[in-house]
Design a protein around this motif. Sequence first.
Motif, mmCIF file in Angstrom:
data_model
loop_
_atom_site.group_PDB
_atom_site.id
_atom_site.type_symbol
_atom_site.label_atom_id
_atom_site.label_comp_id
_atom_site.label_asym_id
_atom_site.label_seq_id
_atom_site.Cartn_x
_atom_site.Cartn_y
_atom_site.Cartn_z
ATOM 1 N N GLY A 1 0.856 -1.178 0.083
ATOM 2 C CA GLY A 1 -0.129 -0.184 0.038
ATOM 3 C C GLY A 1 0.801 1.133 -0.057
ATOM 4 N N TRP A 2 1.847 1.421 0.829
ATOM 5 C CA TRP A 2 2.819 2.488 0.781
ATOM 6 C C TRP A 2 3.490 2.639 -0.427
ATOM 7 C CZ3 TRP A 2 2.283 6.674 3.828
ATOM 8 C CH2 TRP A 2 1.798 6.288 5.197
ATOM 9 N N LEU A 3 3.790 1.439 -1.159
ATOM 10 C CA LEU A 3 4.629 1.599 -2.409
ATOM 11 C C LEU A 3 3.545 1.985 -3.618
ATOM 12 C CD1 LEU A 3 6.575 -1.637 -2.061
ATOM 13 C CD2 LEU A 3 7.520 0.872 -1.762
ATOM 14 N N THR A 4 2.284 1.689 -3.489
ATOM 15 C CA THR A 4 1.439 2.065 -4.778
ATOM 16 C C THR A 4 0.346 3.020 -4.483
ATOM 17 O OG1 THR A 4 0.052 -0.006 -3.701
ATOM 18 C CG2 THR A 4 1.730 -0.456 -5.493
ATOM 19 N N ILE A 5 -0.114 3.281 -3.243
ATOM 20 C CA ILE A 5 -1.263 4.302 -3.050
ATOM 21 C C ILE A 5 -0.746 5.499 -3.421
ATOM 22 C CG2 ILE A 5 -2.663 5.441 -1.418
ATOM 23 C CD1 ILE A 5 -3.399 2.790 -1.742
ATOM 24 N N SER A 6 0.343 6.102 -3.239
ATOM 25 C CA SER A 6 0.806 7.594 -4.076
ATOM 26 C C SER A 6 0.812 7.345 -5.499
ATOM 27 C CB SER A 6 2.159 7.514 -3.711
ATOM 28 O OG SER A 6 3.246 6.719 -4.223
ATOM 29 N N LEU A 7 0.619 6.248 -6.104
ATOM 30 C CA LEU A 7 0.336 6.441 -7.658
ATOM 31 C C LEU A 7 -1.076 6.745 -7.839
ATOM 32 C CD1 LEU A 7 1.972 2.846 -8.669
ATOM 33 C CD2 LEU A 7 2.945 5.098 -8.826
ATOM 34 N N SER A 8 -1.496 7.335 -9.033
ATOM 35 C CA SER A 8 -2.756 7.994 -9.435
ATOM 36 C C SER A 8 -3.360 7.217 -10.475
ATOM 37 C CB SER A 8 -2.719 9.495 -9.424
ATOM 38 O OG SER A 8 -1.745 9.660 -10.499
ATOM 39 N N SER A 9 -4.436 7.235 -10.731
ATOM 40 C CA SER A 9 -5.432 6.924 -11.923
ATOM 41 C C SER A 9 -5.026 5.395 -12.563
ATOM 42 C CB SER A 9 -5.295 7.902 -12.976
ATOM 43 O OG SER A 9 -4.161 8.115 -13.328
ATOM 44 N N HIS A 10 -4.574 5.299 -13.596
ATOM 45 C CA HIS A 10 -4.147 4.109 -14.325
ATOM 46 C C HIS A 10 -3.010 3.600 -13.712
ATOM 47 C CE1 HIS A 10 -2.493 7.441 -16.560
ATOM 48 N NE2 HIS A 10 -1.633 6.598 -17.081
ATOM 49 N N TYR A 11 -2.049 4.507 -13.271
ATOM 50 C CA TYR A 11 -0.881 3.890 -12.737
ATOM 51 C C TYR A 11 -1.120 2.840 -11.668
ATOM 52 C CZ TYR A 11 1.566 7.357 -15.766
ATOM 53 O OH TYR A 11 1.959 8.135 -16.649
ATOM 54 N N LEU A 12 -2.027 3.536 -10.608
ATOM 55 C CA LEU A 12 -2.373 2.600 -9.524
ATOM 56 C C LEU A 12 -3.006 1.195 -9.915
ATOM 57 C CD1 LEU A 12 -2.808 2.200 -6.551
ATOM 58 C CD2 LEU A 12 -5.008 3.402 -6.675
ATOM 59 N N VAL A 13 -4.059 1.385 -11.033
ATOM 60 C CA VAL A 13 -4.468 0.244 -11.428
ATOM 61 C C VAL A 13 -3.265 -0.692 -12.034
ATOM 62 C CG1 VAL A 13 -5.612 -0.904 -13.454
ATOM 63 C CG2 VAL A 13 -6.535 1.210 -12.202
ATOM 64 N N LEU A 14 -2.167 -0.379 -12.607
ATOM 65 C CA LEU A 14 -1.261 -0.941 -13.345
ATOM 66 C C LEU A 14 -0.408 -1.562 -12.297
ATOM 67 C CD1 LEU A 14 -0.039 0.930 -16.364
ATOM 68 C CD2 LEU A 14 -1.485 -1.099 -16.361
ATOM 69 N N GLY A 15 -0.380 -0.814 -11.024
ATOM 70 C CA GLY A 15 0.765 -1.339 -10.101
ATOM 71 C C GLY A 15 0.018 -2.482 -9.082
ATOM 72 N N THR A 16 -1.255 -2.426 -9.051
ATOM 73 C CA THR A 16 -2.038 -3.267 -8.360
ATOM 74 C C THR A 16 -1.984 -4.700 -9.170
ATOM 75 O OG1 THR A 16 -4.238 -2.619 -9.303
ATOM 76 C CG2 THR A 16 -3.366 -1.939 -7.072
ATOM 77 N N MET A 17 -2.108 -4.325 -10.726
ATOM 78 C CA MET A 17 -1.944 -5.559 -11.472
ATOM 79 C C MET A 17 -0.694 -6.365 -11.335
ATOM 80 S SD MET A 17 -3.334 -5.793 -15.454
ATOM 81 C CE MET A 17 -4.860 -4.934 -15.019
#
Length: 590
Positions: free
Chosen positions: A101-117
Amino acid sequence: MNSGFNRAWAVALLAVVVMVVGVFLPVSVLTPLNYIGLHALVCLGLVLMTGMAGLTSFGQAAFVGLGAYTSAVLVTSLGWSPWLSLPAALLVSGGSAYVLGWLTISLSSHYLVLGTMAWGISLYNLFGNLKGLGGYNGIGGIPAISIPGLDLQNAQTFFLLIWVFNGFAFLFARNLLDSRIGRAIRSLKDPLMAQSFGVWTTRLNVSIFVIAAVLAGLAGWLHAHYVTVVNPGPFGVGASIDYLFMAVVGGTSSLAGALVGPVVVELLRTVVRDTIPGLTGVGGSFEIMVFGIVVILLLRGSGNGLAALLFRGKSAGRAPVAPDRAKAYEPRTKPDLGSALLNVKGLTKRYGGLTAVDQVDFDVVAGELLGVIGPNGAGKSSLFNVLTGVISPSEGNVTFMGRAIAGFNPRKIAALGIARSFQHVRIRADLTVLENVALGAYGRGGPGFLSAMLRLDRDEEHRILFEAQRQLDRVGLGAFAALPAGSLALGQQRLVEIARALASDPVLLLLDEPAAGLRLQEKQALADLLRQLRAEGVTMLLVEHDMDFVMSLVDRIVVLQYGRRIAMGTAQEVQRDPRVIEAYLGGIED
């Protein structure tokens, strides 16, 4: 006995009846119901994440897998009991979510989607390739959960276990949303607004991320001991998309969607698989096409899913009501009237070659109403954003009560006792007026997640709602407390913003063009309110472009043009200043 209490007992009674009746249902019926219960736990986390906090995850199935594999390894390799493996499964799921979460939550919009994927795919491959997890064949021979007097190896009694966990999960989620923390969660879709009232948005987002992962881990633990075997198949990105699809179909705007979605998708999947191949004589994944059509129809009819359509016209939750009496908050310690409060020295903000704020100096003393005016493009909004921590200055100092605050973020600014309104109204239209104002008191402290989930925060909640109602009465909107905030006129919504700011008990109130878009009568009412607040000792800094609105209202005025201060003084002094006349009227002939 109030209606909310009666409704709670009715729901509890219905749940008991369903579980009792479920014991006598055939396995062919119980099996899909059990899977609906497992899916509902994951979807509940997605509703909290996506619908309430505005986060999108394509990796929830991986957390289901972490819970399942953790329990499978502990019970088969180390001889742990299934119950002892439960906290370990939740800890592994929640702990991994905390780090990710701390690594990916700061990402936004489609970057967060790609990060979780990305980490969903990584964990799926880890399950299949890590030595000791059985490869893609998985781990078998997982023992069933045992409870003295109950045989949990059959579908009937496991049905009870799954739905008891669901009952507690939904209860805790409802309690969480019906709290100070819950209002903050529902404000996360507008992070600037949330931060301006003391919400640490990143930490709160990570906390919701962890809760969703723990719910997924619980579903994984139940899954492992229900089917008694785990393999990577149910925990890939495709399964994550399936969970997200269920949540969207059910609706992410209410907790009911977390149950409606799995019910509809499982029933639809069963019907399509059993009927279409028989009618056409052709096999295939027809349910995928049907689901696509369902989603398109839902998005066209209601973006809030089936739950919104099923409960249209009914309240999605209990609208809170302020108590008649509650323990009031202790007011902040404020400086004496007339003492130095805010000092701005050489403040500058550059955007490349453009200087939006250029060496601006002024001060604010306690108890005064200072106006900052200027034509369009004068730098008023940039100045306001620097003062409230939205942007950092390029040069200069800002001192508040003797403390340098230049470069502080909005959350730290709010903690010091500086509250604000917004040029473009920022309220949660789907929440009541009272709930919007109560958000302003978030930074005054209170119980956290666990207390809210267990409903141990009622005294604090009463204090917050009492304070919110008091501020609504103060601005003349007390009678509108129970209405949806989005139903109010623009002038009333601006008063809601002021009441929300006052709920934080500010030392300094910053108002960003509060008269913008208001009719004459609304401006007059707003001016009367600001005079009343000044008489009560509230210190205000008013940024405005409407010169007529400001002149008869403020104690002193600062005039900006092209980012520079061109005049400062009383209304009469400023009106006679040739530079001000030039800025507003283009000069006058001799």
